[in-house]
Design a protein around this motif. Sequence first.
Motif, PDB file in Angstrom:
ATOM      1  N   ALA A   1      24.467  -7.512 -21.853  1.00 20.01           N
ATOM      2  CA  ALA A   1      25.123  -8.524 -22.881  1.00 20.01           C
ATOM      3  C   ALA A   1      26.616  -8.294 -22.810  1.00 20.01           C
ATOM      4  N   GLN A   2      27.227  -7.355 -22.545  1.00 20.73           N
ATOM      5  CA  GLN A   2      28.717  -7.235 -22.333  1.00 20.73           C
ATOM      6  C   GLN A   2      29.028  -8.014 -21.181  1.00 20.73           C
ATOM      7  N   ARG A   3      28.226  -8.118 -19.979  1.00 24.22           N
ATOM      8  CA  ARG A   3      28.669  -8.614 -18.742  1.00 24.22           C
ATOM      9  C   ARG A   3      28.571 -10.148 -19.165  1.00 24.22           C
ATOM     10  N   LEU A   4      27.352 -10.629 -19.600  1.00 24.69           N
ATOM     11  CA  LEU A   4      27.364 -12.133 -20.216  1.00 24.69           C
ATOM     12  C   LEU A   4      28.470 -12.684 -21.199  1.00 24.69           C
ATOM     13  N   ARG A   5      28.784 -11.936 -22.176  1.00 25.69           N
ATOM     14  CA  ARG A   5      29.925 -12.252 -23.048  1.00 25.69           C
ATOM     15  C   ARG A   5      31.080 -12.368 -22.255  1.00 25.69           C
ATOM     16  N   GLN A   6      31.384 -11.373 -21.430  1.00 29.71           N
ATOM     17  CA  GLN A   6      32.647 -11.277 -20.566  1.00 29.71           C
ATOM     18  C   GLN A   6      32.790 -12.632 -19.678  1.00 29.71           C
ATOM     19  N   ALA A   7      31.492 -12.822 -19.188  1.00 30.73           N
ATOM     20  CA  ALA A   7      31.625 -13.936 -18.077  1.00 30.73           C
ATOM     21  C   ALA A   7      31.824 -15.358 -18.861  1.00 30.73           C
ATOM     22  N   MET A   8      31.387 -15.598 -20.086  1.00 27.74           N
ATOM     23  CA  MET A   8      31.634 -16.764 -20.644  1.00 27.74           C
ATOM     24  C   MET A   8      33.203 -16.870 -20.930  1.00 27.74           C
TER      25      MET A   8
END
Length: 333
Positions: A219-226
């Motif tokens: 979740a942290q990686r996806l949030r940061q990618a956005m």
Amino acid sequence: MTNPIPMAEIWRGEFLENVHLGHAVICDDTGQIVEAWGDPEAVVLPRSSSKMIQALPLVESGAADKAGLTEEHLALACASHNAAAIHIDRVQAWLDHIGCTDDDFRCGPQQPRDTEIRNQLIRAGEAPCQIHNNCSGKHTGFLTLARHLGAGPEYVDIDHPVQQAILEAFEDVADETSAGFAIDGCSAPNHASSLHGMARAMAFFAAADAGQGQRAAAAQRLRQAMVSYPELVAGEGRACTELMRATQGRVALKTGAEAFFIAIVPERKLGIALKIVDGTTRGAECAITAILVKLGLLDPKHPATLKRMNAPIRNWRGIETGSIRPAAGFCES
């Protein structure tokens, strides 16, 4: 049941011409409601606002790392993109990398929202392909996961391992059993939840940290990618892209069809979910902008704010005829 409340108003001259009603919830990382408008338990279809949840199995399974996916790929997995060159060129390269073609998609062709690409197709006498679908990044993520799992080609079927993994993730982060599903515009199942459940899920993304286990790390990686690639999540001129830029990466935002919107606020560990009941996008954009201004996350004078909140409405001659503004009493201190 609590009725939806006025969230956005359309004024023409001195006349209130239209009112958009809706529900919204702000939730903290304990699952508790911080503030709500309308009915927090209203059952909703979050549509494309759930794309980061649908991408969780891609990352937590190890499929993303095995395929060498970057933050750009993960942003596209969460995207409802314009099908501009920056989107379709990256999706095509990703497809090539995993050994797939446009025929492997199950999202269907869509006319590109990007004017330049659409005109190129018209001049060439070509029909749009599935890669032009605004969900083609999400579907390339599905294909990547399906191949990682050794699963079959019909990855949008509800009983396919990809979709079963998504359902498990959805119910876990929403902390409730889904009331069911409907088929989205891109042919993938879209799971229903309460508005509170979607806000809980977004608060999970907001509080997620790499040291909290595989799901939280994903979740942290996806949030940061956005927030690192807002232009890939939507595109130029779009609310998601412009508002993420305006908040300087403090908030991840994602729209969904029929006037849904979510926001992820890591610095406060807050999740926001919003639905305008008449399905009008302008109402949802005005309302989510007003909430972000209320929370001090968005400058009320920023051009991206003024484009959607207290924004002038002009006719075909450029004459200002009215405005769209937050409804009286909504998001006022």
